[in-house]
Design an enzyme around this catalytic site. Structure first.
Site, PDB file in Angstrom:
ATOM      1  N   HIS A  18       0.926  -1.128  -0.238  1.00  0.00           N
ATOM      2  CA  HIS A  18      -0.119   0.062   0.088  1.00  0.00           C
ATOM      3  C   HIS A  18       0.907   1.084   0.036  1.00  0.00           C
ATOM      4  O   HIS A  18       1.256   1.710   1.122  1.00  0.00           O
ATOM      5  CB  HIS A  18      -0.864   0.009   1.173  1.00  0.00           C
ATOM      6  N   PRO A 102      -4.023   8.072 -12.390  1.00  0.00           N
ATOM      7  CA  PRO A 102      -3.621   8.794 -13.589  1.00  0.00           C
ATOM      8  C   PRO A 102      -4.065  10.216 -13.877  1.00  0.00           C
ATOM      9  O   PRO A 102      -5.373  10.236 -13.329  1.00  0.00           O
ATOM     10  CB  PRO A 102      -3.892   8.050 -14.913  1.00  0.00           C
ATOM     11  N   GLU A 205     -11.892   4.285   6.520  1.00  0.00           N
ATOM     12  CA  GLU A 205     -10.881   5.552   6.978  1.00  0.00           C
ATOM     13  C   GLU A 205     -11.391   6.266   7.943  1.00  0.00           C
ATOM     14  O   GLU A 205     -10.748   6.777   8.560  1.00  0.00           O
ATOM     15  CB  GLU A 205      -9.974   5.925   5.719  1.00  0.00           C
TER      16      GLU A 205
HETATM   17  C1  LIG Z   1      -3.748   9.371   3.908  1.00  0.00           C
HETATM   18  N1  LIG Z   1      -4.756   8.383   3.809  1.00  0.00           N
HETATM   19  C2  LIG Z   1      -5.170   8.536   2.317  1.00  0.00           C
HETATM   20  N2  LIG Z   1      -6.569   8.226   1.963  1.00  0.00           N
HETATM   21  C3  LIG Z   1      -6.913   8.057   0.766  1.00  0.00           C
HETATM   22  N3  LIG Z   1      -6.185   8.308  -0.206  1.00  0.00           N
HETATM   23  C4  LIG Z   1      -5.191   8.769  -0.054  1.00  0.00           C
HETATM   24  C5  LIG Z   1      -4.492   8.755   1.306  1.00  0.00           C
HETATM   25  N4  LIG Z   1      -3.217   9.144   0.960  1.00  0.00           N
HETATM   26  C6  LIG Z   1      -3.007   9.217  -0.385  1.00  0.00           C
HETATM   27  N5  LIG Z   1      -4.352   8.978  -1.062  1.00  0.00           N
HETATM   28  C7  LIG Z   1      -4.332   9.050  -2.646  1.00  0.00           C
HETATM   29  O1  LIG Z   1      -3.409   9.009  -3.249  1.00  0.00           O
HETATM   30  C8  LIG Z   1      -3.115  10.089  -4.115  1.00  0.00           C
HETATM   31  C9  LIG Z   1      -1.635  10.566  -4.131  1.00  0.00           C
HETATM   32  O2  LIG Z   1      -0.904   9.609  -4.792  1.00  0.00           O
HETATM   33  P1  LIG Z   1      -1.113   9.469  -6.314  1.00  0.00           P
HETATM   34  O3  LIG Z   1      -1.393  10.948  -6.983  1.00  0.00           O
HETATM   35  O4  LIG Z   1      -2.134   8.888  -6.552  1.00  0.00           O
HETATM   36  O5  LIG Z   1       0.214   8.875  -6.852  1.00  0.00           O
HETATM   37  C10 LIG Z   1      -4.148  11.344  -3.142  1.00  0.00           C
HETATM   38  O6  LIG Z   1      -4.351  12.297  -4.153  1.00  0.00           O
HETATM   39  C11 LIG Z   1      -5.086  10.473  -2.565  1.00  0.00           C
HETATM   40  O7  LIG Z   1      -6.082  10.353  -3.630  1.00  0.00           O
HETATM   41 ZN   LIG Z   2      -3.757   4.904   1.258  1.00  0.00          ZN
END
Ligand SMILES: CNc1ncnc2c1ncn2[C@@H]1O[C@H](COP(=O)(O)O)[C@@H](O)[C@H]1O
Ligand SMILES: [Zn+2]
Length: 348
Positions: A18, A102, A205
């Site tokens: 994750h 993406p 969450e």
């Molecule tokens: C802290 N808990 C969390 N809960 C939910 N979604 C999360 C997250 N942490 C990250 N993301 C998801 O991952 C994106 C960033 O990586 P990418 O641009 O996709 O590589 C965030 O914009 C969110 O959509």
């Molecule tokens: Zn996450």
């Protein structure tokens, strides 16, 4: 911290399941990105939550917006993805499932297809360069973008599942849990499942998602991210726990992320304990190692010290994670073999 103990957590082979690409960008890479885009006037202190600091989950999502401004071209994505993979490998991660949403960036001419191709190129280059890690990719659906975008992402992911030599294995559902409802995304998720994509879904969450979690469990997902509020003590329910237990759906647990994002009050109150005691498959993960200033070794060490796990128990946790991965059977067997070879050198 005791350095010999530190070494143990770093040395044990690990599986990371994750990890959001843009949340995993290290301080060093962030500095490079900032130097490339001085006109944005972004300070590196705004892109990470350091030791002892906390933010609300809403503030964490603001941090991602800043990072997305810094990572908006093919060149940025390639650099960020390669560095993240190399950093996980340097931390002893032998198998990584990276996930990312993406994005289309008109300013730099980036399309969603190109975004995915660039991440795949980074994975390919790391392999060519002999980085000691197997990497798979999960395409992420950001729940904020609604059902049409979700369906479009699923179709795109199906294409890549067929053309990426097995690197694209599944779909993630993530994004701000307080926005939107999972029921609107069910048709897209159902379709992904029917076409053979594995599903790793963020669930419960935050406390208000009980009904959504019930619906998502009917898919069912192959793995659950966080699941902080699923059990009755946290306001979830016996029925949720029963379903998850019967289906034996692994949980991806990210302790530092939950504590720094304030959905869990302290490490010792983390729901790891609840599920671990029930002998439910739990996989320790980083979530966003850059934003939360952690790495997987540290997550293993924190969990062991908080819950009193022996080195033997820690080893079992990392071994079990192989079986929770979306790797094909042959790769799982190869990893199990690797763990067996390393064991006598690390566990005394
Ligand atoms: C802290 N808990 C969390 N809960 C939910 N979604 C999360 C997250 N942490 C990250 N993301 C998801 O991952 C994106 C960033 O990586 P990418 O641009 O996709 O590589 C965030 O914009 C969110 O959509
Ligand atoms: Zn996450």
């Amino acid at each position: 911290m005791d350095t010999e103990a530190d070494l143990f957590y770093r040395q044990i082979p690990k599986v990371e399941l994750h990890a959001h690409l843009n949340g995993s960008v290290s301080f060093a890479t962030m500095e490079k990105l900032i130097a490339r885009k001085p006109h944005l006037n972004i300070e590196s202190s705004g892109t990470a939550i350091r030791s002892g600091q906390r933010r609300t989950l809403a503030e964490c999502f603001e941090v991602f917006k800043v990072i997305h401004q810094l990572v908006d071209s093919e060149e940025d994505i390639l650099m960020v993805a390669k560095s993240v993979i190399e950093e996980f490998a340097a931390d002893g991660v032998k198998y990584l499932e990276l996930r990312s949403t993406p994005r289309e960036e008109p300013k730099t001419g980036l399309s969603k297809r190109r975004y995915i191709e660039t991440v795949l190129e980074a994975i390919h280059q790391c392999k060519q360069e002999g980085v000691d890690i197997d990497v798979r990719f999960l395409v992420a659906v950001d729940r904020r973008n609604g059902p049409e975008v979700a369906m479009e992402t699923v179709k795109l992911t199906e294409d890549f599942m067929l053309s990426s030599d097995g690197v694209v294995v599944g779909l993630d559902l993530s994004g701000d849990p307080t926005v939107g409802h999972g029921k609107d995304l069910l048709p897209a998720l159902q379709r992904a499942r029917n076409s053979g994509l594995k599903l790793a879904l963020h669930m419960s969450e935050v406390p208000s998602q009980k009904e959504e979690s019930e619906l998502l469990l009917d898919l069912p997902p192959d793995r659950i991210g966080h699941g902080t509020f699923l059990h009755p003590e946290a306001g979830g329910s016996d029925s949720l726990v029963d379903k998850i237990s019967k289906l034996n759906i692994p949980l991806e647990l990210c302790l530092t992320s939950n504590v720094k994002g304030q959905t869990v009050p302290s490490y010792d109150k983390h729901h790891f304990q609840y599920w671990y005691e029930r002998q439910h498959p739990c996989v320790l993960c980083t979530d966003d190692k850059g934003v939360f200033c952690t790495d997987l070794s540290q997550e293993y060490q924190l969990t062991a010290s908080t819950f009193g796990l022996s080195q033997e128990a820690v080893w079992s946790l990392s071994l079990q994670a192989i079986h929770c991965s979306f790797a094909p059977e042959a790769l799982k067997q190869k990893l199990v073999q690797r763990w067996a070879e390393l064991r006598p050198h690390i566990l005394h």
